[in-house]
Design an enzyme around this catalytic site. Sequence first.
Site, short mmCIF file in Angstrom:
data_model
loop_
_atom_site.label_atom_id
_atom_site.label_comp_id
_atom_site.label_asym_id
_atom_site.label_seq_id
_atom_site.Cartn_x
_atom_site.Cartn_y
_atom_site.Cartn_z
N LEU A 75 -22.04 -27.97 -11.90
CA LEU A 75 -20.39 -27.89 -12.16
C LEU A 75 -19.97 -26.78 -11.08
CD1 LEU A 75 -19.91 -27.08 -15.91
CD2 LEU A 75 -19.05 -29.08 -14.67
N GLY A 76 -21.10 -25.92 -10.50
CA GLY A 76 -20.50 -24.65 -9.53
C GLY A 76 -21.38 -23.70 -9.92
N GLY A 128 -21.01 -15.94 -10.78
CA GLY A 128 -21.50 -14.69 -10.17
C GLY A 128 -22.82 -14.60 -10.00
N GLY A 134 -25.36 -17.24 -10.93
CA GLY A 134 -26.06 -18.43 -10.84
C GLY A 134 -25.46 -19.44 -10.84
N VAL A 179 -24.16 -23.33 -12.49
CA VAL A 179 -23.77 -23.69 -13.78
C VAL A 179 -23.59 -25.37 -14.00
CG1 VAL A 179 -21.88 -23.69 -15.73
CG2 VAL A 179 -22.35 -21.73 -14.31
N LYS A 191 -25.81 -22.41 -17.95
CA LYS A 191 -25.66 -21.32 -16.92
C LYS A 191 -27.12 -20.70 -16.44
CE LYS A 191 -23.87 -16.64 -16.01
NZ LYS A 191 -22.75 -15.86 -16.84
N ASP A 229 -15.26 -6.98 -15.96
CA ASP A 229 -15.05 -7.79 -14.78
C ASP A 229 -14.02 -9.10 -15.17
OD1 ASP A 229 -15.27 -9.02 -12.46
OD2 ASP A 229 -17.37 -10.05 -12.87
#
Length: 852
Positions: free
Chosen positions: A540-541, A544, A546, A548, A562, A659
Site C-alpha cells: 500500500l505504501g 514512517g 516501514g 504497509v 505494517k 506525531d
Amino acid sequence: MSGVAALHCCFAFLVIIAFFTTSAASSDTISANGSIAGDQTLVSPNDVFQLGFFTPDSTNYYVGIWYKNIPARTYVWVANRDAPIKNSTSSVFKIGDKGNNAVILDQAAKIVLWSSNQTKANSSPANPVAQLLDNGNLIVREEGDTSSDNYLWQSFDFPTDTLLPGMKLGRDLTQGLDRFLNSWKSPQDPSSGDYSFKLDYHGYPEAFFWDKGTKLYRSGPWNGIRFSGVPEMQSTSAMEFTFVNNQQQVYYSFEESNTNMISRLTVNSTGFLQRYTWVEDSQSWSLFWYARKDQCDDFSECGPYGICDNNASPVCNCTLGFSPKNPQAWYLRDGSDGCVRKTELDCSSDGFLPLRGMKLPESGNTTVDMEMSLNDCRKGCAKNCNCTGYSSANISNGDAGCVMWFGDLVDMRHYVEGGQDFYVKLSASDIAAYGGLIAQNSSNNGLGTLAIVGIAAGGGILLLALGAFIMWKRKTLPNSHIRNTVPTGAHERSQDFLLNEVVVSSKRDYSGENKPEELPLFTFNTIALATKNFSDENKLGQGGFGCVYKCRIEEGPVVAVKRLSKNSGQGMEEFKNEVQLIARLQHRNLVRLIGCCVEMDEKILIYEYMEHKSLDSVLFSKTKSSMLNWNRRFNIICGIARGLLYLHQDSRFRIIHRDLKASNILLDGELNPKISDFGMARIFGRDQVEANTKRVVGTYGYMAPEYAMDGLFSEKSDVFSFGVLVLEIVSGKKNRGFYYANNELNLLGHAWKLWKEGKGVELLDSMAGDTYSVNEVLRCIQVGLLCVQEHADDRPVMSSVVLMLSSENPTMPHPKNPGFCLGRAVETDSSSSKHDETCTVNQVTVTMLDAR
Ligand SMILES: *[C@@H]1O[C@H](CO)[C@@H](O)[C@H](O)[C@H]1NC(C)=O
Ligand SMILES: *[C@@H]1O[C@H](CO)[C@@H](O)[C@H](O)[C@H]1NC(C)=O
Ligand SMILES: *[C@@H]1O[C@H](CO)[C@@H](O)[C@H](O)[C@H]1NC(C)=O
Ligand SMILES: *[C@@H]1O[C@H](CO)[C@@H](O)[C@H](O)[C@H]1NC(C)=O
Ligand SMILES: *[C@@H]1O[C@H](CO)[C@@H](O)[C@H](O)[C@H]1NC(C)=O
Ligand SMILES: *[C@@H]1O[C@H](CO)[C@@H](O)[C@H](O)[C@H]1NC(C)=O
Ligand SMILES: *[C@@H]1O[C@H](CO)[C@@H](O)[C@H](O)[C@H]1NC(C)=O
Ligand SMILES: *[C@@H]1O[C@H](CO)[C@@H](O)[C@H](O)[C@H]1NC(C)=O
C-alpha cells in the site's frame, strides 16, 4: 463394478443406478433412480430456470439454479453453499434414499456431501420425483401429486441470497420454518456470508438487515401498503406485494403480474439489499432500488427519540419535547445517543404530538389490534403508562387498526414523500408548548397541523414501486457517513480494559468483538503467505517506519499489515509501546489494531484496513480533494478532535500522540477519520503537565515551537499539531513548516493574515464546494488559530476545542500570533536521514535520535 458389493447397503442401489443413467440431461424431473452429474442439467418446463453443477472459482463445485436464458449467469439458489464439492467427476445430484429429500453424493468416497432438510420427515413416498419448476423452485414430491401443499421438500423454503417472485420471506410458524436471505461471502464464494435480511414477527412485524449480530437497517413494519421504511414501494400493475400475518404464517412476498418481467431481491456480499430487473434491450440487470441508501437508513442513526432527515443538515433532530442526551456528541454530528424528554410523563395528563411523514419506529415491542380505531388507540395508549406512542396499523384505506409502542422509540426518520403519521406521547406542559393532542380529548378531527421535521412538499408525489421499471435515481449519499460499526458507545465502554496489561494470545477473532487485551498473535509465516511474501503487488505504501501491505489473512477481512523495517528508528521499545497503547485504546476515531507478530527481529502490526488511506493522500491530491466537500471536512475535523480528546482526557491514561499529521489520519470507506501511528505516543502520569525529552520526534510543520526547540512536550503540543491540521483541512494546503522563514508562504501566517483582515473565508479550499456554512468555516479557522498560538498556555485544551466546534455560537477568545519559531536553528542528526523511509516527497519527517 467389483467395489460395489462393499458399499453400504443404502447407497449400493443408488450408485449402480447412477452408472446406468448417463443421459438424464434437459428434463425438468429426476425420478427416484435418476441423477444428474457433470454438465448434465435440469431445465424447467418452459426453459426459464436451469439446475446443475457450477464452479465459481474452478476449485469448489456447487449445485445451483440459474436463469436459463439470461446470458449473465445469475445464480438464484445454491444447494450445498457450505459444503462445496471438491471432486466434481465423482459427484451426483439425486433424490435421497428415503425419497423425501435431495442429496449430493460423492460416489467414489461413498459419502453424502449435502442433504436437504426434510420438510416432511416422516413421509416415505412410493415414487418420489424431483422437479425444477418455472418459478425457480426445486421440489421433491410424490409422482402424480402436484399439489403444492403436499411437496415433500422445496428449495423455496431454504433461500440462499435471492428472493424470487412467489418465494416467501418470513416464518411458517406451524412448520417452524424461518426463510431469510443470507449473502454470499464474496462474488466468487457462495458460502454463508455476514449479511442477512430476516423478518422479525414479534409485535408489528418488520424485516431487519443484519451484519452478523448487528442491525444495519430495518424495513419498517408493513403498514397495509408497503414497508413503512420504503416510501417508494407500491404495488403496480407490473408487480404486486403481499404481506401475510396470521397464526400460521408471517411473510412478505412479491409476484410479477407482467409475465415479461424478471425481478429479484437479493442481499449482496458487501451488505446491501438490492432489487434488480432484467432489461431485455440492454441484456443486463438493472439495479433500481437498494438499501441502505443514505445515512438515515443506518439503524438508529439518531438514537432513541431522534428523527433522521436526510435532507436536513445535520441529519439528526430531536422529536419536539426532547433534547439531545449528549449535546456535545450531538452537535459534533454524532446523534447515536439520541434524545431525552424535557419533561417526564406523569401518566395522567399526558398528550400526543402527531409526527407527519414518518418511518415508524422499531416495532418489536408493540401491541397490534387490527380492530381498534385510531381514536381508541390514543385512549388506550394514554391509559397505559408504559405506552410511548401509537399509530394506525393499516393505512391502505384510511386509518384502521392500532399499534402501541412500549419503551424507547428508535430509528425514526422523516420522509418528504411517502411517510406516515405517528403519535408520540408528551407531557402536558410540552403539549401546551408545542401544540398537539390532549389525551382526554376524544375528538379525532382537527388534528394539530404541526409538522415536525419540515413539512412534506405537497402534491406531485411520484411513488415508485419497489418493483417498478424506473430506476430509482438519487444523488448518492449527499452526506456520506455510513457507520458500519456497532452502535456507538460500545467502544468507549471498554475503557475498563485500559488498566489491564496487554496479553498476547493466539486466539483468533476477526469479529471485532475481541477484548482488547486479547490481541491475536500471528506467525510470521501466516503473514508472509497472506502478503505473498510482502510482494509489491500487495504494497500500500511506506510509512514512517516501514512498509504497509494490504491483504486478507486466512479468509478474514481485508487488513493493513505494517511491517516495521528492521533498522528503522522504531526499536523494540516503540513497538511495544504502540502495541500496548493502541490495543487498550478503543474509540471510533482511533484506528483499530487487529493483531501483531513478533518473531525474531520481525515486528509486524495488523490494523483494520482503511479504504481511503491517509488524509494527506486525499486532501492534497488534485484529483481526489473534491471528494472532501465542506460537510465531510467538518466531520473529519470533528472526528479528529473527538479522537484526540479521548487520547488526552477520556481514556484513563493521558496520552500524547506527538506525531499528529495528515498522513497519520486514515480515512475509512465513508471518509470517517481515524488517528493512527502511535509509535511516538507517550503515556503521561495524571498530574504530569509536560515532559522533556532528548529525542525530539515528530514532523516539522506540525511541531509546536517549544517541542521542536526545547523538546518540551505536553497535551498542548498535540493541540498545536491539531491546529495545523485544521487549517490544512480548511485550506487544502500543506503547512510548509517554520523553516520557510517567509510568513507569507507559511500556511499559519497566511491564515492569520486573512483572519486579521476579516477575510477568513478566503482560506477555504475551492475544492470544498459551494455548500458550506460560513459560520462553521470561520469557527474552524478560529479554533485552528487558537490551537497554533505561540505560547502553549494560550492554546485551548481539547475539551474546549470540542466544545467550540460543537456550539453554534460559542464564546471564543481571540487568537494571538501563531507560533513560527523564526530564527532558531534546528539541529538535525545526520543519522536520521537513513532512518527516514517516508515515500512522500513533499513531507519532511525528521527524527532527531538521541542528540546527545
Ligand atoms: C427407474 O425406476 C422406475 C420405477 O421405479 C423404472 O420404471 C425405470 O425403468 C427405472 N429407470 C432406470 C433407468 O433404471
Ligand atoms: C475423483 O473421482 C474420480 C472418479 O471416481 C476418481 O477417479 C478420482 O481419483 C477422484 N479424485 C480425487 C482427487 O479424489
Ligand atoms: C438442516 O437443519 C439443521 C438444524 O435443524 C441445520 O443445522 C442444517 O444446517 C440444515 N441443513 C440445511 C442444508 O439446510
Ligand atoms: C452491493 O450493492 C451496493 C449497492 O447497490 C453496491 O454499491 C456494491 O458494489 C455491491 N457489491 C457487490 C460486491 O456487488
Ligand atoms: C410498565 O412496565 C413495568 C416494567 O417494565 C411493569 O412492571 C409494569 O407492570 C408496566 N405497566 C403497565 C401498565 O403495563
Ligand atoms: C388493510 O386494509 C385493507 C383495506 O381495508 C384490507 O384489504 C387489508 O386486508 C388490510 N390489511 C391487513 C393486514 O389487515
Ligand atoms: C418493551 O417495553 C417495556 C416497557 O418499557 C420494557 O420494559 C421492555 O424491556 C421492552 N422490551 C423490549 C424487548 O425492548
Ligand atoms: C429541528 O426541529 C425543530 C422543530 O421542528 C426545528 O425548528 C429545527 O429547525 C430543526 N433543526 C434542524 C437542524 O433541522
